[in-house]
Scaffold this motif. Structure first.
Motif: not given
Length: 237
Positions: A53-54, A59-61, A63, A65, A118, A222-223
């Motif tokens: 997740i972090n 997963e970051k792109s 967002q 949870q 997501q 946004d990777t």
């Protein structure tokens, strides 16, 4: 018994025997390997949550949870009882985990039960990669071993532990003595790609994030420095 029938029917004693041989082969002193057992699931899921997740670009792109649905995807893989932990001997802390499972050609994510949009986007992308590049057809098999995920706790990174876990996973499968067999892995980050390539996996497919569109929209926009997911293969003969 044919090799693919054996993949369906690997016993826990077979796994334990192969694991013990793997520990002998590697001969660790400051750290130790453990098979992931049910009592470790909560700790392992926490590590996977923090790592993916972090830190993972997809997963970051999104967002994304952590949710019960995301935990369920990982739990399903852990229940194959083949995953490996690396543990610090001094304080018994988990350093990292190599998640391993058997994947069949007919296996599907249970997306119809998924309520988290997501998570569903992530699973759809995984299905897109497996449908676009048919690993099973390429190698004329119906079952494979899959390196489903690799996570190293942040304080232990950049010490070679990810590579150690990758090598231990390969040795474990090799020590099962089910040959020939194939390992499939995928890397969504440059860091993971480096480890696969260091361990001499073959690159068999690459999926640029900028090419993956749904309804004319780029899903992963946004990777950062991580530009594609690469699929890797290793044949053990």
């Amino acid at each position: 018994m044919n090799p693919e029938e054996r993949l369906k029917n690997i016993s826990q004693s077979d796994i334990r025997k192969a694991f013990d041989k793997t520990c002998e082969d590697i001969g660790l002193t400051e750290t130790k390997l453990e098979l992931v057992t049910e009592d470790r699931y909560p700790e392992v899921l926490e590590i996977l949550r923090d790592c993916f997740i972090n830190d993972e670009p997809l997963e970051k792109s999104l967002q994304l949870q952590w949710s019960s649905e995301m935990a369920g995807v990982w739990l399903n893989a852990l229940q194959h009882n083949m995953s490996i932990l690396l543990v610090n001997n001094e304080n018994n802390e988990i350093i990292g985990v190599r998640v391993i499972r058997v994947t069949r050609k007919t296996d599907q994510f249970e997306k119809d039960k998924c309520k988290d949009e997501q998570v569903l986007k992530l699973l759809n992308f995984f299905d897109y990669t497996t449908d676009t590049f048919d690993f099973f057809r390429k190698y004329n098999v119906s079952e494979i071993f899959e390196f489903f995920g690799l996570g190293v706790v942040s304080k232990y990174r950049r010490r070679g532990y990810g590579t150690l876990l990758m090598e231990a996973g390969v040795k474990l499968i090799n020590n099962l003595e089910i040959k020939p067999c194939f390992i499939r892995g995928s890397a969504s980050s440059n860091f993971a790609k480096t480890i696969f390539e260091k361990c001499e996996f073959e690159t068999v497919a690459d999926f640029p994030y900028c090419d993956y569109n749904v309804e004319d929209c780029i899903v992963f926009d946004d990777t950062g420095e991580h530009k594609s997911m690469t699929v890797y293969s290793k044949c053990l003969e």
